[in-house]
Design a protein around this motif. Sequence first.
Motif, PDB file in Angstrom:
ATOM      1  N   LYS A  37       0.833  -1.204   0.000  1.00  0.00           N
ATOM      2  CA  LYS A  37       0.000   0.000   0.000  1.00  0.00           C
ATOM      3  C   LYS A  37       0.869   1.256   0.000  1.00  0.00           C
ATOM      4  N   LYS A  38       1.917   1.275   0.821  1.00  0.00           N
ATOM      5  CA  LYS A  38       2.815   2.427   0.871  1.00  0.00           C
ATOM      6  C   LYS A  38       3.547   2.617  -0.447  1.00  0.00           C
ATOM      7  N   LYS A  39       3.972   1.515  -1.063  1.00  0.00           N
ATOM      8  CA  LYS A  39       4.667   1.596  -2.341  1.00  0.00           C
ATOM      9  C   LYS A  39       3.749   2.177  -3.414  1.00  0.00           C
ATOM     10  N   LYS A  56       2.074   6.796  -6.792  1.00  0.00           N
ATOM     11  CA  LYS A  56       1.018   7.735  -7.165  1.00  0.00           C
ATOM     12  C   LYS A  56       1.467   9.173  -6.907  1.00  0.00           C
ATOM     13  N   ARG A  57       2.154   9.398  -5.772  1.00  0.00           N
ATOM     14  CA  ARG A  57       2.649  10.725  -5.433  1.00  0.00           C
ATOM     15  C   ARG A  57       3.672  11.198  -6.470  1.00  0.00           C
ATOM     16  N   LEU A  58       4.557  10.297  -6.892  1.00  0.00           N
ATOM     17  CA  LEU A  58       5.565  10.655  -7.893  1.00  0.00           C
ATOM     18  C   LEU A  58       4.923  10.964  -9.244  1.00  0.00           C
ATOM     19  N   ARG A  59       3.895  10.199  -9.616  1.00  0.00           N
ATOM     20  CA  ARG A  59       3.195  10.468 -10.874  1.00  0.00           C
ATOM     21  C   ARG A  59       2.550  11.844 -10.836  1.00  0.00           C
ATOM     22  N   GLU A 103       5.194  14.549 -11.328  1.00  0.00           N
ATOM     23  CA  GLU A 103       5.623  14.626 -12.715  1.00  0.00           C
ATOM     24  C   GLU A 103       4.567  15.302 -13.577  1.00  0.00           C
ATOM     25  N   LYS A 104       3.307  15.036 -13.297  1.00  0.00           N
ATOM     26  CA  LYS A 104       2.220  15.611 -14.067  1.00  0.00           C
ATOM     27  C   LYS A 104       2.103  17.114 -13.813  1.00  0.00           C
ATOM     28  N   ASN A 105       2.332  17.534 -12.575  1.00  0.00           N
ATOM     29  CA  ASN A 105       2.178  18.938 -12.210  1.00  0.00           C
ATOM     30  C   ASN A 105       3.374  19.791 -12.613  1.00  0.00           C
ATOM     31  N   ALA A 106       4.506  19.209 -12.894  1.00  0.00           N
ATOM     32  CA  ALA A 106       5.704  19.982 -13.215  1.00  0.00           C
ATOM     33  C   ALA A 106       6.364  19.518 -14.522  1.00  0.00           C
ATOM     34  N   PRO A 107       5.633  19.491 -15.633  1.00  0.00           N
ATOM     35  CA  PRO A 107       6.270  19.068 -16.873  1.00  0.00           C
ATOM     36  C   PRO A 107       7.227  20.120 -17.420  1.00  0.00           C
ATOM     37  N   ALA A 108       7.026  21.418 -17.101  1.00  0.00           N
ATOM     38  CA  ALA A 108       7.895  22.478 -17.597  1.00  0.00           C
ATOM     39  C   ALA A 108       9.300  22.344 -17.030  1.00  0.00           C
ATOM     40  N   ALA A 109       9.428  21.889 -15.811  1.00  0.00           N
ATOM     41  CA  ALA A 109      10.741  21.736 -15.194  1.00  0.00           C
ATOM     42  C   ALA A 109      11.537  20.642 -15.900  1.00  0.00           C
ATOM     43  N   VAL A 110      10.865  19.611 -16.379  1.00  0.00           N
ATOM     44  CA  VAL A 110      11.544  18.523 -17.067  1.00  0.00           C
ATOM     45  C   VAL A 110      11.940  18.946 -18.482  1.00  0.00           C
ATOM     46  N   ASP A 111      11.049  19.654 -19.169  1.00  0.00           N
ATOM     47  CA  ASP A 111      11.285  20.057 -20.549  1.00  0.00           C
ATOM     48  C   ASP A 111      11.996  21.396 -20.645  1.00  0.00           C
ATOM     49  N   GLY A 112      12.416  21.994 -19.556  1.00  0.00           N
ATOM     50  CA  GLY A 112      12.919  23.362 -19.468  1.00  0.00           C
ATOM     51  C   GLY A 112      14.048  23.700 -20.413  1.00  0.00           C
ATOM     52  N   VAL A 113      13.791  23.756 -21.715  1.00  0.00           N
ATOM     53  CA  VAL A 113      14.802  24.113 -22.695  1.00  0.00           C
ATOM     54  C   VAL A 113      15.065  25.610 -22.644  1.00  0.00           C
ATOM     55  N   ASP A 114      14.034  26.426 -22.424  1.00  0.00           N
ATOM     56  CA  ASP A 114      14.160  27.873 -22.418  1.00  0.00           C
ATOM     57  C   ASP A 114      14.760  28.408 -21.117  1.00  0.00           C
ATOM     58  N   GLN A 115      14.817  27.601 -20.092  1.00  0.00           N
ATOM     59  CA  GLN A 115      15.304  28.060 -18.802  1.00  0.00           C
ATOM     60  C   GLN A 115      16.826  28.053 -18.766  1.00  0.00           C
ATOM     61  N   ALA A 116      17.384  29.039 -18.043  1.00  0.00           N
ATOM     62  CA  ALA A 116      18.834  29.110 -17.873  1.00  0.00           C
ATOM     63  C   ALA A 116      19.261  28.093 -16.828  1.00  0.00           C
ATOM     64  N   PRO A 117      20.486  27.596 -16.894  1.00  0.00           N
ATOM     65  CA  PRO A 117      20.946  26.646 -15.873  1.00  0.00           C
ATOM     66  C   PRO A 117      21.029  27.315 -14.508  1.00  0.00           C
TER      67      PRO A 117
END
Length: 56
Positions: A17-19, A24-27, A30-44
């Motif tokens: 159940k915990k796993k 679910k929490r990790l999914r 990931e769903k709420n922050a797709p811009a951070a993953v794809d952040g091509v326009d963002q500076a390092p």
Amino acid sequence: MAKPNYQYEKRQKDLAKKKKQEEKRLRKLEKNAPAAVDGVDQAPDPAPATDRVENS
């Protein structure tokens, strides 16, 4: 005849159940922050503050 080990079964059920909740929490993260993953326009990010040496 051996007795069933209910504590073991309960522990395994709780671990599963915990796993599932963690996955679910990790999914959701990931769903709420797709811009951070794809952040091509963002500076390092700048170097973290732990690398700097401050003399006081």
